[in-house]
Design a protein around this motif. Structure first.
Motif, PDB file in Angstrom:
ATOM      1  N   UNK A  26       0.812  -1.144   0.032  1.00  0.00           N
ATOM      2  CA  UNK A  26      -0.241   0.050   0.033  1.00  0.00           C
ATOM      3  C   UNK A  26       1.025   1.403   0.129  1.00  0.00           C
ATOM      4  N   UNK A  27       1.831   1.124   0.782  1.00  0.00           N
ATOM      5  CA  UNK A  27       2.933   2.597   0.747  1.00  0.00           C
ATOM      6  C   UNK A  27       3.615   2.535  -0.616  1.00  0.00           C
ATOM      7  N   UNK A  28       3.999   1.517  -1.285  1.00  0.00           N
ATOM      8  CA  UNK A  28       4.597   1.739  -2.437  1.00  0.00           C
ATOM      9  C   UNK A  28       3.545   2.316  -3.527  1.00  0.00           C
ATOM     10  N   UNK A  29       2.307   1.943  -3.382  1.00  0.00           N
ATOM     11  CA  UNK A  29       1.312   2.565  -4.292  1.00  0.00           C
ATOM     12  C   UNK A  29       1.033   4.015  -4.144  1.00  0.00           C
ATOM     13  N   UNK A  30       0.992   4.374  -2.843  1.00  0.00           N
ATOM     14  CA  UNK A  30       0.915   5.776  -2.350  1.00  0.00           C
ATOM     15  C   UNK A  30       2.081   6.670  -2.826  1.00  0.00           C
ATOM     16  N   UNK A  31       3.426   6.140  -2.675  1.00  0.00           N
ATOM     17  CA  UNK A  31       4.560   6.808  -3.138  1.00  0.00           C
ATOM     18  C   UNK A  31       4.444   6.967  -4.720  1.00  0.00           C
ATOM     19  N   UNK A  32       4.019   5.872  -5.508  1.00  0.00           N
ATOM     20  CA  UNK A  32       4.194   5.981  -6.685  1.00  0.00           C
ATOM     21  C   UNK A  32       2.801   7.009  -7.171  1.00  0.00           C
ATOM     22  N   UNK A  33       2.029   7.302  -6.549  1.00  0.00           N
ATOM     23  CA  UNK A  33       1.026   8.179  -6.794  1.00  0.00           C
ATOM     24  C   UNK A  33       1.358   9.636  -6.236  1.00  0.00           C
ATOM     25  N   UNK A  34       2.253   9.941  -5.868  1.00  0.00           N
ATOM     26  CA  UNK A  34       2.652  11.043  -5.528  1.00  0.00           C
ATOM     27  C   UNK A  34       3.514  11.840  -6.586  1.00  0.00           C
ATOM     28  N   UNK A  35       3.891  13.189  -6.826  1.00  0.00           N
ATOM     29  CA  UNK A  35       4.645  13.648  -7.789  1.00  0.00           C
ATOM     30  C   UNK A  35       6.004  13.006  -7.853  1.00  0.00           C
ATOM     31  N   UNK A  36       6.452  12.598  -8.784  1.00  0.00           N
ATOM     32  CA  UNK A  36       7.853  11.814  -9.142  1.00  0.00           C
ATOM     33  C   UNK A  36       8.864  12.672  -9.349  1.00  0.00           C
ATOM     34  N   UNK A  37       9.834  11.749  -9.799  1.00  0.00           N
ATOM     35  CA  UNK A  37      10.153  10.313  -9.576  1.00  0.00           C
ATOM     36  C   UNK A  37      10.319   9.734  -8.292  1.00  0.00           C
ATOM     37  N   UNK A  38       9.927   8.640  -7.967  1.00  0.00           N
ATOM     38  CA  UNK A  38      10.183   7.937  -6.704  1.00  0.00           C
ATOM     39  C   UNK A  38      11.776   7.486  -7.007  1.00  0.00           C
ATOM     40  N   UNK A  39      12.775   7.472  -6.091  1.00  0.00           N
ATOM     41  CA  UNK A  39      14.162   7.089  -6.337  1.00  0.00           C
ATOM     42  C   UNK A  39      14.122   5.772  -5.332  1.00  0.00           C
TER      43      UNK A  39
END
Length: 313
Positions: A26-39
């Motif tokens: 769930x946390x990964x999904x939340x992070x990917x939904x935020x303005x990116x990029x996720x590092x």
């Protein structure tokens, strides 16, 4: 979302032996939904995963290249089995509280094998995996001599992967290596087909120019979130994080920097020992023994020993 280093995390934050248990998918999904990029810096064992987490990053990437090099001292040419990769994933997941994205290579067989692979990675606790369309045995995406399976076969494997996951938050990343084999246009077409087959993110491996990277971003915009593989020393140009953001990528992997840094450090230490007969000259640049034992959780172990020690007498 972490862009480039420590942010809200304290320096001593690492996975605890005891705790409420995170919800990494769930946390990964939340992070990917935020303005990116996720590092997502790469880790090849539990120690490097702890270092990634301690540095303040929100996700760990389990590198297949690094796992192969660290486990058997060989190049990433399909020598490891799925069991070896999943065992490493399980150890890494148990060492950290942040989500772990794992390299799952080709899925280690056909669509039926992919079903078992997805379920085994889920059981290991990873938050997501990427599957690639190379012929098995595969090769590192930045090596020459790759071959890819038919598009329809890979789409079937991805449909199997989507059907096999028991947690709907488990992230499926479809990687295509077709750019080096059939050209960029085929890779983009494959990526579209893989999104239709159920992939959550798309990963076009090893574009060789900034123009090609921009083409991937433009052609796949709106199809699915995109992965950029910042392979240290690889065939893809080393774009700045700001440029990666401008192009709209959602996830950026730094797969082998930790492995290369560790190799350089070990070489320097061994050179000192060979030259001087002792490691004394190299020690000032290294963590102290106490710092290292703190890093790997000795204070927590000591607290637990005290907490659970039986009373005598």
């Amino acid at each position: 979302m972490t862009d480039a280093g420590p942010t809200e995390h304290e320096e001593d934050v690492v996975g605890d032996l005891l705790g409420p248990g995170p919800a990494p998918r769930k946390r990964l999904r939340e992070l990917l939904a935020e303005p990116g990029p996720l590092v997502a810096p790469g880790a090849y064992d539990a120690l490097t995963a702890r270092l990634v987490e301690q540095a303040g990053f929100d996700v760990v990437y389990l590198t297949g290249f690094g796992t192969t090099a660290s486990l058997i001292g060989r190049p990433d040419v399909g020598l490891l089995t799925g069991t070896e990769m999943i065992d490493n994933a399980r150890r890494i997941v148990s060492a950290v509280d942040v989500p772990v994205i794992a390299d799952a290579d080709t899925g280690y067989g056909n669509a039926l094998n992919v079903v078992r692979t997805v379920q085994a990675y889920e059981q290991a606790g990873v938050a997501g995996i990427h599957l690639e369309d190379q012929v098995s045995p595969k090769k590192c995406g930045h090596l020459s001599g790759k071959a890819v399976i038919p598009r329809e076969e890979m789409a079937g494997k991805l449909r199997a992967a989507a059907a096999a996951r028991r947690d709907p938050d488990f992230v499926l990343i479809a990687r295509t290596d077709a750019a080096a084999v059939h050209g960029l246009a085929d890779a983009v077409d494959r990526a579209r087909a893989y999104a239709e087959a159920g992939a959550d993110l798309l990963f076009v491996e090893a574009p060789t120019s900034e123009e090609d990277i921009a083409t991937v971003a433009r052609e796949l915009s709106g199809v699915a979130p995109l992965v950029f593989n910042w392979a240290e020393g690889g065939r893809t140009p080393p774009l700045s994080l700001e440029r990666i953001r401008e192009l709209g990528f959602s996830l950026v992997l730094y797969p082998i920097g930790t492995l290369l840094a560790a190799t350089a450090g070990v070489r320097a230490l061994l050179d000192a020992v060979r030259r001087d007969g002792t490691p004394a000259a190299a020690l000032p640049g290294l963590p102290s023994f106490g710092e290292f034992t703190d890093l790997i959780g000795l204070p927590e172990v000591s607290d637990l020993e005290a907490r659970f020690a039986g009373e005598s007498g």
